[in-house]
Design an enzyme around this catalytic site. Structure first.
Site, PDB file in Angstrom:
ATOM      1  N   GLU A  11       0.806  -1.218   0.000  1.00 36.31           N
ATOM      2  CA  GLU A  11       0.000   0.000   0.000  1.00 36.31           C
ATOM      3  C   GLU A  11       0.838   1.267   0.000  1.00 36.31           C
ATOM      4  OE1 GLU A  11      -0.620  -2.587   1.924  1.00 36.31           O
ATOM      5  OE2 GLU A  11      -2.481  -3.240   0.983  1.00 36.31           O
ATOM      6  N   HIS A  15     -12.145  -5.579   8.017  1.00 42.06           N
ATOM      7  CA  HIS A  15     -12.847  -5.376   6.746  1.00 42.06           C
ATOM      8  C   HIS A  15     -14.045  -4.467   6.954  1.00 42.06           C
ATOM      9  CE1 HIS A  15     -10.591  -9.116   6.137  1.00 42.06           C
ATOM     10  NE2 HIS A  15     -10.564  -8.795   4.871  1.00 42.06           N
TER      11      HIS A  15
END
Lengths: 420, 382
Positions: free
Chosen positions: B117, B187
């Site tokens: 990322e 999540h």
């Protein structure tokens, strides 16, 4: 055999490695290809073979042929290739891997029937890594892994009941149902858990190793990550620190060749992970062969405990299921490939073949054992299903240490919850 | 112009969020079937959007990921120097937002990155610094933290510290955020407030397909770096008529979704549909609620909210993120500064608890319709 199988909670008796295979090792001779190892001159081949016969790993009188050689990086010598085992060890490995396989298949069914919710990353196909690793380690060594952690949890002495409970979010789970599939822990056996964020096991494992070294313990930390995680920046930071300070950490790469849906060669310029750094040695191992993993981990542990610094052990393995239960695993892999692995390189089959070849048991007996394991695992799952959910106060407990008296603000400042 | 709710509500799914016992539909990654008891076939978006233009604009019924897909398609089509990249975007992405884009525009413009990322965002900033439109995807907002340094220290400050010589205005970071019913710790997070604390970037959150398409196109074309959070719960569940063609919705402009006189409710993203339910229930008890979609969190539209609170005298903010330090705190403080003498009741914040986002406890944690309704009534009768 019979008495061991009848237990109230099915767990892997990974104490095996502590009694048996742990003694062997020593300086083993490098074998096998791989362009990065230094080849000896022909003159010393004879001496090498003499040394071979003296160095072996494992007690027992059954010799195991390691199917695939080790590849070495920056190592003079590699793991022992004379691996011996006994009937007891073989049967135990078979049992352990079967329990693991059964558990994953049961988890699959439970997820499909919505008893398990959230995310579920299954370990079937990779059993040899957990079992082989545990045969080389003790519970004094620290292990942590990423989210595909059911197998490692069982290897670390977790019971299937605890695991199923945690998966279903029940109070009897190892994390009181608060963690779920990705967060199985077992403190007393130094299993520091599953971690959801990819790559975190690197720095964390390095920290564990630092503590072990500081405390002068003859133990290692094993930081497990996958091929997908191998490109995370934090791993390089951690590995540099570990090498700089000679920390006893084994970086175990579970290379199942796919990072979720992306093949390793599409994510990495160089799809090998044991030889990425010029200053950390590495071994590449057949991860579908529990004995290869065991031999490599014994060697790696000895390397670390001798103060030589970190080492990478890359295990070439495969997962039969997709990345998680949301992924069928067939959009990026061909059916032939998956079936091929099942047929040619299944870890349980390998042990079964050795057992049958050595006539330690018969096919019917093994089948009976399979059935028994299946029944027991399903019983544990049923028991876990009946277990209660965690109590409401658990939503607010353990946010901080000593959070007794902590005032948590809920929606609207008026809605305050003071913990007892 | 009065907005009337003309569409059916995606009742089942939204009500399911209020009833812990009910099974939720799980929008599975890459899976075409919705498992579970609740099956949304042609359910309509709860939070409807104002038509960008009245008249005969042709529209198509789309869900959120399809609307976003269209916006990305238009963005790539209209600007040859725009690129989309991230983990797994090539085959369509785990939420299908980038389906067919690689086939249409080629793998040099729509490509996968490795799992890194910080690398993705840093790379995007560099690309944007050379006047390209870099549309980076972070697979889940929960994974954005390795990139936090790049966003805060590099993207947000580039123009400022170079005295306007350089900028990365072409940068847009897209990330799915928010609860999904079973996401657990990693999540389901709503990290928007971390980014709202950083001058130099914009944070935009759409509530429905038509809004998403217009806001995403605006974000991509805005000459400032934008972090665009997409409510993942709504990817499939939110369906609405979306105008075809290219259109943009203004950034930093809040929208009054529903007019009222007794209390102002402010929210964004998926939470608005819950708030809308609460408004409907409150109206049955004679309480008239004004509902505002903030749309852009920073820089946010203080004027619209202030005007509304000056009308109603009460404010309630709701978001999924934990209440302490959530963006509701900023709205509350700002409005109190501006409307102190007008306020009839303390500003109410109906948000997540101050805990990590839980797994089994999600139904308790969430700021549900009933909690909001409760707070509305308390505020009105203060």
């Amino acid at each position: 055999m019979g008495s061991r199988v009848v237990q109230s909670s099915v767990r892997l008796a990974s104490a095996l490695g502590r009694g048996l295979g742990g003694g062997g090792g020593g300086v083993a001779v490098a074998r096998g290809g791989g362009g990065t190892d230094r080849r000896r001159g022909l003159a010393s081949e004879a001496a090498q073979q003499r040394r071979d016969s003296e160095k072996r790993v494992g007690s027992g009188d059954i010799r195991v042929d390691l199917l695939n050689p080790f590849e070495l990086h920056r190592l003079h010598d590699g793991p022992a290739t004379d691996v011996f085992t006994s009937k007891e060890e073989l049967m135990q490995m078979y049992m352990d891997m079967t329990v693991l396989r059964r558990m994953e298949l049961a988890a699959d069914m439970l997820f499909k029937s919505q008893q398990i919710r959230g995310f579920c990353h299954l370990y079937d196909g990779q059993e040899a890594i957990s079992v082989g690793m545990e045969a080389a380690l003790t519970y004094e060594d620290s292990v942590l892994t990423a989210y595909r952690d059911h197998g490692i949890f069982l290897g670390r002495g977790g019971t299937t009941f605890e695991a199923f409970s945690e998966l279903m979010g029940k109070k009897t789970g190892c994390a009181i149902g608060k963690g779920g599939s990705m967060h199985l822990y077992k403190r007393e056996n130094n299993y520091y858990g599953g971690w959801g964020i990819v790559g975190t096991s690197g720095p964390l494992g390095t920290g564990l190793a630092f503590a072990l070294k500081y405390q002068k313990k003859p133990n290692v930390a094993v930081a497990i990550y996958g091929d997908g995680a191998a490109n995370q920046g934090q791993l390089y930071e951690a590995q540099n620190c570990a090498a700089l300070w000679d920390l006893p950490v084994i970086y175990l790469v579970e290379n199942n060749h796919y990072g979720m849906g992306t093949a390793e060669w599409r994510a990495s310029k160089k799809a090998t992970f044991f030889d990425r750094l010029s200053y950390i040695p590495g071994i590449k191992v057949d991860g579908m062969d529990a004995f290869s993993v065991k031999a490599a981990m014994l060697f790696a542990k000895e390397h670390c405990v001798a103060g030589k610094g970190p080492i990478v052990v890359e295990c070439d393995t495969y997962r039969y299921h997709g990345h998680s239960m949301s992924d069928p695993g067939s959009t990026y892999r061909s059916r032939d490939e998956v079936q091929g692995f099942r047929k040619e390189r299944d870890p349980i089959e390998r042990i079964r073949n050795i057992i049958l070849k050595e006539e330690l048991s018969t096919a019917e007996e093994l089948k009976k054992l399979d059935k028994q394991v299946r029944r027991e695992v399903e019983e544990e799952a049923a028991k876990a299903r009946e277990a209660p959910q965690p109590e409401e106060h658990e939503l607010f407990s353990n946010i901080y240490r000593l959070d007794t008296g902590l005032v948590t603000y809920g929606c609207d400042r008026k809605d305050t919850i003071k913990l007892p | 112009m009065r907005i009337s709710i003309t569409r059916a509500l995606s009742i089942l799914q939204r009500c399911a969020r209020d009833c812990p016992q009910q099974q939720h539909s799980s929008p599975s990654v890459g899976n075409s079937t919705l498992s579970g008891a609740v099956r949304l076939l042609s359910s309509q978006a709860l939070a409807t959007s104002k038509e960008p233009e009245a008249g005969n604009v042709p529209k198509k019924s789309l869900n959120l990921f399809s609307a976003i897909n269209q916006a990305l398609h238009i963005a790539l089509e209209t600007d040859p120097r725009s690129y989309i990249f991230g983990e797994d975007v090539n085959f369509g992405g785990v939420f299908r937002c980038t389906t067919n884009l690689a086939d249409t525009f080629g793998k040099h413009r729509v490509f996968n990155t490795p799992l890194c990322e910080q690398g993705i965002v840093g790379f995007a900033i560099g690309l944007a610094a050379m006047d390209n439109r870099a549309i980076a995807e972070i697979q889940f907002a929960d994974y954005i933290y390795p990139a936090f340094d790049q966003i805060v220290n590099e993207a947000a400050k580039f123009r400022y510290r170079s005295g306007n010589q350089f900028n990365c205005g072409g940068l847009t970071i897209r990330a799915p955020y928010g609860a999904v019913g079973h996401g657990g710790h990693y999540h389901s997070q709503s990290p928007e407030s971390f980014f709202c604390h950083v001058p130099g970037i914009k944070v935009v959150i759409p509530r429905s397909p038509a809004q998403a398409k217009g806001l995403l196109l605006s974000s991509i074309r805005d000459p400032n770096p934008v972090v665009f959070f997409e409510p993942k719960w709504l990817y499939r569940q939110s369906v609405e008529d979306v105008p075809e063609g290219d259109y943009m919705l203004p950034l930093s402009k809040a929208e009054v979704m529903r007019e009222g006189t007794d209390i102002t409710l402010v929210g964004w993203g998926a939470q608005l549909s819950v708030m809308e339910q609460a408004c409907i229930d409150a109206s049955k008890e004679g309480i008239s609620c004004e509902l505002i979609d903030l749309r852009t969190l920073i820089p946010w539209d203080r004027e619209t909210v202030e005007a509304s609170v000056n009308k109603t005298g009460r404010l309630l903010v709701s978001h999924e993120a934990p209440v302490t330090g959530g963006f509701g705190a900023e709205i509350s403080a700002s409005i109190v500064e501006r409307c102190f003498l007008r306020l009839e009741a303390p500003v109410a914040r109906v948000c997540g608890y101050d805990t990590p986002f839980p797994l089994v406890f999600e139904p308790f944690y969430m700021p549900t319709k009933n909690k909001i309704l409760d707070a509305i009534k308390t505020s009105v009768s203060y």
